[in-house]
Scaffold this motif. Sequence first.
Motif, PDB file in Angstrom:
ATOM      1  N   ASN A   1       0.849  -1.182   0.000  1.00 55.04           N
ATOM      2  CA  ASN A   1       0.000   0.000   0.000  1.00 55.04           C
ATOM      3  C   ASN A   1       0.887   1.236   0.000  1.00 55.04           C
ATOM      4  N   PRO A   2       0.352   2.379  -0.414  1.00 53.38           N
ATOM      5  CA  PRO A   2       1.156   3.590  -0.545  1.00 53.38           C
ATOM      6  C   PRO A   2       1.852   4.010   0.746  1.00 53.38           C
ATOM      7  N   GLY A   3       1.246   3.726   1.901  1.00 52.45           N
ATOM      8  CA  GLY A   3       1.852   4.091   3.174  1.00 52.45           C
ATOM      9  C   GLY A   3       3.144   3.356   3.452  1.00 52.45           C
ATOM     10  N   GLU A   4       3.360   2.240   2.763  1.00 50.40           N
ATOM     11  CA  GLU A   4       4.572   1.451   2.957  1.00 50.40           C
ATOM     12  C   GLU A   4       5.703   1.874   2.025  1.00 50.40           C
ATOM     13  N   LEU A   5       5.430   2.749   1.089  1.00 54.67           N
ATOM     14  CA  LEU A   5       6.447   3.180   0.126  1.00 54.67           C
ATOM     15  C   LEU A   5       7.231   4.368   0.691  1.00 54.67           C
ATOM     16  N   SER A   6       8.532   4.387   0.414  1.00 52.25           N
ATOM     17  CA  SER A   6       9.375   5.499   0.854  1.00 52.25           C
ATOM     18  C   SER A   6       9.001   6.759   0.077  1.00 52.25           C
ATOM     19  N   PRO A   7       9.314   7.921   0.639  1.00 54.22           N
ATOM     20  CA  PRO A   7       9.045   9.158  -0.099  1.00 54.22           C
ATOM     21  C   PRO A   7       9.730   9.184  -1.468  1.00 54.22           C
TER      22      PRO A   7
ATOM     23  N   GLU B   1      -2.715   5.846  -8.151  1.00 58.18           N
ATOM     24  CA  GLU B   1      -3.700   6.916  -8.033  1.00 58.18           C
ATOM     25  C   GLU B   1      -3.695   7.510  -6.623  1.00 58.18           C
ATOM     26  N   GLU B   2      -3.558   6.681  -5.603  1.00 59.86           N
ATOM     27  CA  GLU B   2      -3.514   7.185  -4.230  1.00 59.86           C
ATOM     28  C   GLU B   2      -2.278   8.055  -4.003  1.00 59.86           C
ATOM     29  N   ILE B   3      -1.144   7.642  -4.561  1.00 57.14           N
ATOM     30  CA  ILE B   3       0.083   8.440  -4.438  1.00 57.14           C
ATOM     31  C   ILE B   3      -0.083   9.766  -5.177  1.00 57.14           C
ATOM     32  N   LEU B   4      -0.703   9.734  -6.344  1.00 61.53           N
ATOM     33  CA  LEU B   4      -0.946  10.977  -7.081  1.00 61.53           C
ATOM     34  C   LEU B   4      -1.910  11.879  -6.325  1.00 61.53           C
ATOM     35  N   ASN B   5      -2.876  11.298  -5.630  1.00 62.81           N
ATOM     36  CA  ASN B   5      -3.767  12.098  -4.783  1.00 62.81           C
ATOM     37  C   ASN B   5      -2.988  12.780  -3.670  1.00 62.81           C
ATOM     38  N   GLU B   6      -2.063  12.057  -3.045  1.00 64.87           N
ATOM     39  CA  GLU B   6      -1.203  12.649  -2.016  1.00 64.87           C
ATOM     40  C   GLU B   6      -0.445  13.837  -2.586  1.00 64.87           C
ATOM     41  N   PHE B   7       0.151  13.638  -3.761  1.00 61.14           N
ATOM     42  CA  PHE B   7       0.901  14.692  -4.420  1.00 61.14           C
ATOM     43  C   PHE B   7       0.004  15.887  -4.714  1.00 61.14           C
ATOM     44  N   TYR B   8      -1.168  15.618  -5.211  1.00 60.93           N
ATOM     45  CA  TYR B   8      -2.110  16.687  -5.539  1.00 60.93           C
ATOM     46  C   TYR B   8      -2.458  17.516  -4.312  1.00 60.93           C
ATOM     47  N   GLU B   9      -2.664  16.855  -3.185  1.00 55.94           N
ATOM     48  CA  GLU B   9      -3.001  17.566  -1.948  1.00 55.94           C
ATOM     49  C   GLU B   9      -1.847  18.444  -1.479  1.00 55.94           C
ATOM     50  N   LEU B  10      -0.621  18.041  -1.776  1.00 56.44           N
ATOM     51  CA  LEU B  10       0.546  18.828  -1.381  1.00 56.44           C
ATOM     52  C   LEU B  10       0.826  19.969  -2.345  1.00 56.44           C
TER      53      LEU B  10
ATOM     54  N   TRP C   1      -0.820  22.653  -9.119  1.00 56.74           N
ATOM     55  CA  TRP C   1      -0.569  21.779 -10.254  1.00 56.74           C
ATOM     56  C   TRP C   1      -1.869  21.168 -10.785  1.00 56.74           C
ATOM     57  N   ASN C   2      -2.953  21.865 -10.649  1.00 52.92           N
ATOM     58  CA  ASN C   2      -4.258  21.314 -11.010  1.00 52.92           C
ATOM     59  C   ASN C   2      -4.334  20.823 -12.454  1.00 52.92           C
ATOM     60  N   ARG C   3      -3.795  21.580 -13.395  1.00 53.13           N
ATOM     61  CA  ARG C   3      -3.893  21.158 -14.803  1.00 53.13           C
ATOM     62  C   ARG C   3      -3.089  19.888 -15.052  1.00 53.13           C
ATOM     63  N   LEU C   4      -1.911  19.797 -14.446  1.00 54.76           N
ATOM     64  CA  LEU C   4      -1.113  18.578 -14.582  1.00 54.76           C
ATOM     65  C   LEU C   4      -1.874  17.407 -13.990  1.00 54.76           C
ATOM     66  N   TRP C   5      -2.486  17.617 -12.830  1.00 52.90           N
ATOM     67  CA  TRP C   5      -3.242  16.555 -12.175  1.00 52.90           C
ATOM     68  C   TRP C   5      -4.388  16.074 -13.057  1.00 52.90           C
ATOM     69  N   GLN C   6      -5.094  16.993 -13.667  1.00 55.00           N
ATOM     70  CA  GLN C   6      -6.202  16.603 -14.533  1.00 55.00           C
ATOM     71  C   GLN C   6      -5.703  15.746 -15.685  1.00 55.00           C
ATOM     72  N   GLY C   7      -4.557  16.099 -16.250  1.00 53.87           N
ATOM     73  CA  GLY C   7      -3.978  15.294 -17.321  1.00 53.87           C
ATOM     74  C   GLY C   7      -3.589  13.909 -16.843  1.00 53.87           C
ATOM     75  N   LEU C   8      -3.042  13.825 -15.631  1.00 56.31           N
ATOM     76  CA  LEU C   8      -2.674  12.530 -15.075  1.00 56.31           C
ATOM     77  C   LEU C   8      -3.910  11.677 -14.807  1.00 56.31           C
ATOM     78  N   GLN C   9      -4.981  12.298 -14.353  1.00 56.56           N
ATOM     79  CA  GLN C   9      -6.224  11.568 -14.106  1.00 56.56           C
ATOM     80  C   GLN C   9      -6.746  10.949 -15.399  1.00 56.56           C
TER      81      GLN C   9
ATOM     82  N   LEU D   1       7.377   7.418  -8.640  1.00 60.72           N
ATOM     83  CA  LEU D   1       6.103   7.059  -9.278  1.00 60.72           C
ATOM     84  C   LEU D   1       5.406   8.282  -9.865  1.00 60.72           C
ATOM     85  N   VAL D   2       5.428   9.389  -9.126  1.00 57.12           N
ATOM     86  CA  VAL D   2       4.804  10.615  -9.632  1.00 57.12           C
ATOM     87  C   VAL D   2       5.510  11.070 -10.905  1.00 57.12           C
ATOM     88  N   LEU D   3       6.841  11.095 -10.876  1.00 56.81           N
ATOM     89  CA  LEU D   3       7.587  11.534 -12.058  1.00 56.81           C
ATOM     90  C   LEU D   3       7.380  10.596 -13.234  1.00 56.81           C
TER      91      LEU D   3
END
Length: 90
Positions: free
Chosen positions: A6-12, A59-68, A72-80, A18-20
Motif C-alpha cells: 500500500n502507498p503508506g509502505e512506500l518510501s518518499p 492513483e492514491e500516491i498521485l492524490n497525495e501529491f495533488y493535496e501537497l 498543479w491542477n492542470r497537470l493533475w487533470q492530465g494525469l487523471q 512514481l509521480v515523475l
Amino acid sequence: MANNSNPGELSPTKKIALVLASMGAENASQIYKHLSDDEVEAISVELARMEYHPIETVEEILNEFYELQPPWNRLWQGLQISLQAAAQWT
C-alpha cells in the motif's frame, strides 16, 4: 514482479519516482531541472528498481501529491485522464 504494497509502505523517494514516471519524460524533465544531483540520482535508482504497482496505488500516491501541490491542477487533470485510459488496458 507484482508489488501489492500500500502507498503508506512506500518510501518518499519511491513515491516521487512514481509521480515523475506518471508525468511522462517531458514534464518530469521540468522537475529534474530543480533537483540536486543527489536527488536526481536517488530518484533514478528508484525508477530503475521500480516494480509494478496497481493503478489504485499509483492513483492514491498521485492524490497525495495533488493535496501537497494544489497549483498543479492542470497537470493533475492530465494525469487523471491518463490513469483512466491506463485502467481500461488492465
